[in-house]
Enzyme design. Structure first.
Site, mmCIF file in Angstrom:
data_model
loop_
_atom_site.group_PDB
_atom_site.id
_atom_site.type_symbol
_atom_site.label_atom_id
_atom_site.label_comp_id
_atom_site.label_asym_id
_atom_site.label_seq_id
_atom_site.Cartn_x
_atom_site.Cartn_y
_atom_site.Cartn_z
ATOM 1 N N ASP A 106 -17.386 9.250 61.252
ATOM 2 C CA ASP A 106 -18.770 8.811 61.544
ATOM 3 C C ASP A 106 -19.718 9.893 62.047
ATOM 4 O O ASP A 106 -20.925 9.655 62.113
ATOM 5 C CB ASP A 106 -18.822 7.665 62.584
ATOM 6 C CG ASP A 106 -18.143 6.398 62.101
ATOM 7 O OD1 ASP A 106 -17.687 6.367 60.946
ATOM 8 O OD2 ASP A 106 -18.068 5.451 62.896
ATOM 9 N N ASP A 141 -11.654 -2.629 67.006
ATOM 10 C CA ASP A 141 -12.801 -1.742 66.750
ATOM 11 C C ASP A 141 -13.733 -1.680 67.953
ATOM 12 O O ASP A 141 -14.560 -0.760 68.046
ATOM 13 C CB ASP A 141 -13.606 -2.256 65.555
ATOM 14 C CG ASP A 141 -12.803 -2.227 64.281
ATOM 15 O OD1 ASP A 141 -12.197 -1.186 63.982
ATOM 16 O OD2 ASP A 141 -12.760 -3.254 63.575
ATOM 17 N N TYR A 189 -10.649 13.267 66.635
ATOM 18 C CA TYR A 189 -11.712 12.327 67.031
ATOM 19 C C TYR A 189 -12.010 12.437 68.529
ATOM 20 O O TYR A 189 -11.586 11.588 69.321
ATOM 21 C CB TYR A 189 -11.241 10.904 66.672
ATOM 22 C CG TYR A 189 -12.293 9.808 66.774
ATOM 23 C CD1 TYR A 189 -13.514 9.919 66.107
ATOM 24 C CD2 TYR A 189 -12.061 8.643 67.509
ATOM 25 C CE1 TYR A 189 -14.465 8.903 66.179
ATOM 26 C CE2 TYR A 189 -13.004 7.621 67.581
ATOM 27 C CZ TYR A 189 -14.201 7.764 66.919
ATOM 28 O OH TYR A 189 -15.143 6.751 66.977
ATOM 29 N N ARG A 245 -19.407 11.287 71.439
ATOM 30 C CA ARG A 245 -18.856 10.586 70.278
ATOM 31 C C ARG A 245 -19.500 9.206 70.074
ATOM 32 O O ARG A 245 -19.847 8.536 71.030
ATOM 33 C CB ARG A 245 -17.340 10.419 70.478
ATOM 34 C CG ARG A 245 -16.606 10.002 69.221
ATOM 35 C CD ARG A 245 -15.118 9.919 69.483
ATOM 36 N NE ARG A 245 -14.781 8.786 70.326
ATOM 37 C CZ ARG A 245 -13.625 8.667 70.974
ATOM 38 N NH1 ARG A 245 -12.710 9.605 70.904
ATOM 39 N NH2 ARG A 245 -13.391 7.600 71.719
ATOM 40 N N ASP A 246 -19.584 8.796 68.813
ATOM 41 C CA ASP A 246 -20.073 7.470 68.420
ATOM 42 C C ASP A 246 -21.513 7.254 68.896
ATOM 43 O O ASP A 246 -21.845 6.242 69.519
ATOM 44 C CB ASP A 246 -19.137 6.382 68.986
ATOM 45 C CG ASP A 246 -19.204 5.074 68.195
ATOM 46 O OD1 ASP A 246 -19.688 5.102 67.043
ATOM 47 O OD2 ASP A 246 -18.784 4.033 68.731
ATOM 48 N N SER A 275 -17.046 3.004 70.709
ATOM 49 C CA SER A 275 -16.101 4.119 70.726
ATOM 50 C C SER A 275 -16.659 5.351 71.416
ATOM 51 O O SER A 275 -16.223 6.470 71.150
ATOM 52 C CB SER A 275 -15.669 4.462 69.294
ATOM 53 O OG SER A 275 -14.770 3.495 68.823
ATOM 54 N N TRP A 310 -23.199 3.373 53.407
ATOM 55 C CA TRP A 310 -23.791 4.243 54.437
ATOM 56 C C TRP A 310 -24.459 5.444 53.750
ATOM 57 O O TRP A 310 -25.660 5.441 53.495
ATOM 58 C CB TRP A 310 -22.700 4.638 55.440
ATOM 59 C CG TRP A 310 -23.177 5.322 56.679
ATOM 60 C CD1 TRP A 310 -24.419 5.859 56.915
ATOM 61 C CD2 TRP A 310 -22.416 5.537 57.879
ATOM 62 N NE1 TRP A 310 -24.472 6.385 58.181
ATOM 63 C CE2 TRP A 310 -23.261 6.205 58.800
ATOM 64 C CE3 TRP A 310 -21.103 5.238 58.270
ATOM 65 C CZ2 TRP A 310 -22.825 6.575 60.082
ATOM 66 C CZ3 TRP A 310 -20.683 5.607 59.545
ATOM 67 C CH2 TRP A 310 -21.535 6.270 60.445
ATOM 68 N N GLU A 346 -5.281 -2.534 65.903
ATOM 69 C CA GLU A 346 -6.034 -1.905 66.985
ATOM 70 C C GLU A 346 -7.501 -2.324 66.825
ATOM 71 O O GLU A 346 -8.045 -2.307 65.722
ATOM 72 C CB GLU A 346 -5.882 -0.377 66.941
ATOM 73 C CG GLU A 346 -4.468 0.068 67.277
ATOM 74 C CD GLU A 346 -4.295 1.588 67.345
ATOM 75 O OE1 GLU A 346 -5.312 2.312 67.322
ATOM 76 O OE2 GLU A 346 -3.139 2.042 67.424
HETATM 77 C C1 BGC Z 1 -11.295 3.992 68.817
HETATM 78 C C2 BGC Z 1 -10.169 4.936 69.153
HETATM 79 C C3 BGC Z 1 -8.899 4.500 68.443
HETATM 80 C C4 BGC Z 1 -9.151 4.322 66.956
HETATM 81 C C5 BGC Z 1 -7.957 3.781 66.238
HETATM 82 C C6 BGC Z 1 -11.444 3.864 67.310
HETATM 83 O O1 BGC Z 1 -12.407 2.896 67.032
HETATM 84 O O2 BGC Z 1 -12.476 4.466 69.386
HETATM 85 O O3 BGC Z 1 -9.978 4.970 70.530
HETATM 86 O O4 BGC Z 1 -7.886 5.434 68.641
HETATM 87 O O5 BGC Z 1 -10.231 3.443 66.747
HETATM 88 O O6 BGC Z 1 -7.668 2.478 66.595
#
Ligand code: BGC
Length: 396
Positions: free
Chosen positions: A169, A351, A118, A123-124, A130, A217, A349
């Protein structure tokens, strides 16, 4: 810390240069038997059928720290069980490559290590939360400083099975967000970058899944065929690599596996989407991928999909409030198109940040159905993690 390091180092030196004493022989032999397989691994068929996913040290560390800070001892006990769940480890920057080896060297032969690739340039492109470290178009850096070093590491561990999710994505954004300038700027880098990754990572011990968004999607009737075409084009541009198994779906997503009628089937636009749950999506999209010339097996992220009815709109993706940990990783899926239910997004973690003044603030993370406050994408959110445990189905 320093002391521990020297002790480990000293015993490694003894092991290398002197015949081990009987006392040392036990643990050393046991350790050797634990790590990797005796011979090189060649993956074909469903790699999850005979292997569980390695509980990587990075997520375990986060979860153990989270448990330690809990005052509720019952919840802390539940959290310590979460630390044992095998999840995917996101390699989301070049710097993060440094944790790969530590998460490969001890993987037992009946497990596989799982990573997310990733770091595409730009990106994104359809959101902000992200946005990555590489500028759109910087394919040279992606290849030489991201993919190539990862390949070098993986080549050192031919006896270890590895599963990869490739660039969440990215290709779906090219199918549905090609009107956005950032996605236009990223398009060729995404296509060439994904193809390069697939080609270079095509090692016998690796199984790859290209990300295919989710049923809400590419599952729209009008997106299915263009989606299959886009993914198959990347696969073919890579030379139809043998180790591509198919797709990943619902990564960091919220869709139920087989809820019927589907969560959004009463929405006014539901008639335009026949893939109202992930099961229908993978069983519809898989055959289309095959028609387009690529394998159509799927892995589905069930990490946070325990609770339905939380999102106002299907496209709401950021820290959905009230979510719970879903079905644990398993290859028992009940669908011939689904290799496994997996936990790709490490629950806890974030989003994306809810701080409206942050550069990567995305308005989706400020919506009514998004949990607040939330830190930057990838950062730990203790309160959110605790809610995932409380709302888990099955319970921990
Ligand atoms: C983030 C990453 C992260 C991943 C897992 C993504 O949305 O951009 O930095 O490692 O989520 O939490």
């Amino acid at each position: 810390m320093k002391g521990l390091y020297s002790a480990v180092l000293a015993s490694a030196i003894v092991g290398a240069f002197a015949a081990p004493s009987p006392v040392e022989q036990g643990p050393v032999t046991a350790r050797a038997a634990m790590a990797a397989c005796a011979t090189p691994v060649t993956l074909s068929g469903n790699p999850f059928a005979s292997r569980s996913i390695y509980a990587n040290k990075e997520y375990s560390k986060e979860v153990i720290a989270a448990a330690a800070s809990m005052t509720d001892s019952a919840m802390a006990a539940q959290a310590s069980k979460v630390a044992q769940v095998g999840t995917f480890l996101w390699i989301d920057t070049r710097a993060r490559i440094s944790v790969i080896e530590d998460n490969l060297k001890d993987v037992p032969c009946d497990q596989l290590a799982a990573f997310v690739i990733y770091d595409l340039p730009g990106r994104d492109c359809a959101a902000k939360a992200s946005n990555g470290e590489l500028a759109a178009g910087d394919l040279t850096t992606y290849k030489s400083e991201y993919i190539d070093p990862i390949v070098t590491i993986f080549k050192k561990y031919p006896n270890t099975a590895i599963a990869l999710v490739i660039e969440p994505d990215s290709l779906p954004n090219l199918v549905t967000n090609s009107d956005k300038q950032a996605c236009k700027d990223s398009a060729s880098g995404y296509r060439d970058g994904v193809a390069y990754a697939l080609k270079q990572l095509n090692l016998p011990n690796i199984a790859m899944y290209i990300d295919a968004g989710h049923g809400g999607w590419l599952g729209w009737n009008d997106n299915l065929k263009p989606g299959a075409k886009e993914l198959a084009a990347a696969y073919k541009a890579a030379g139809s690599p043998k180790q591509v198994r198919g797709i990943s779906t619902n990564v960091a997503g919220w869709n139920a596996w087989d809820l019927s009628p589907g969560e959004f089937s009463k929405a006014t636009d539901a008639q335009w989407n026949k893939c109202q749950n992930e099961k229908i999506y993978v069983e519809t999209f898989g055959p289309l991928l095959k028609d387009a010339g690529m394998p159509g097996q799927a892995i589905i992220d069930t990490g946070r999909n325990a609770v339905t009815g939380l999102r106002k709109e299907w496209g709401d993706w950021c820290n959905v409030n009230g979510a719970g940990f879903g079905v644990r990783p398993t290859s028992t899926t009940g669908s011939t198109y689904a290799d496994a239910f997996v936990w790709v997004k490490p629950g806890g973690e974030s989003d994306g940040t809810s701080d409206t003044s942050a550069t990567r603030y995305d308005s989706y993370c400020g919506k009514d159905d998004a949990f607040k406050p939330a830190p930057e994408a990838g950062q730990w959110n203790q309160a959110y993690f605790e809610a995932l445990i409380k709302n888990a189905k099955p319970a921990f």
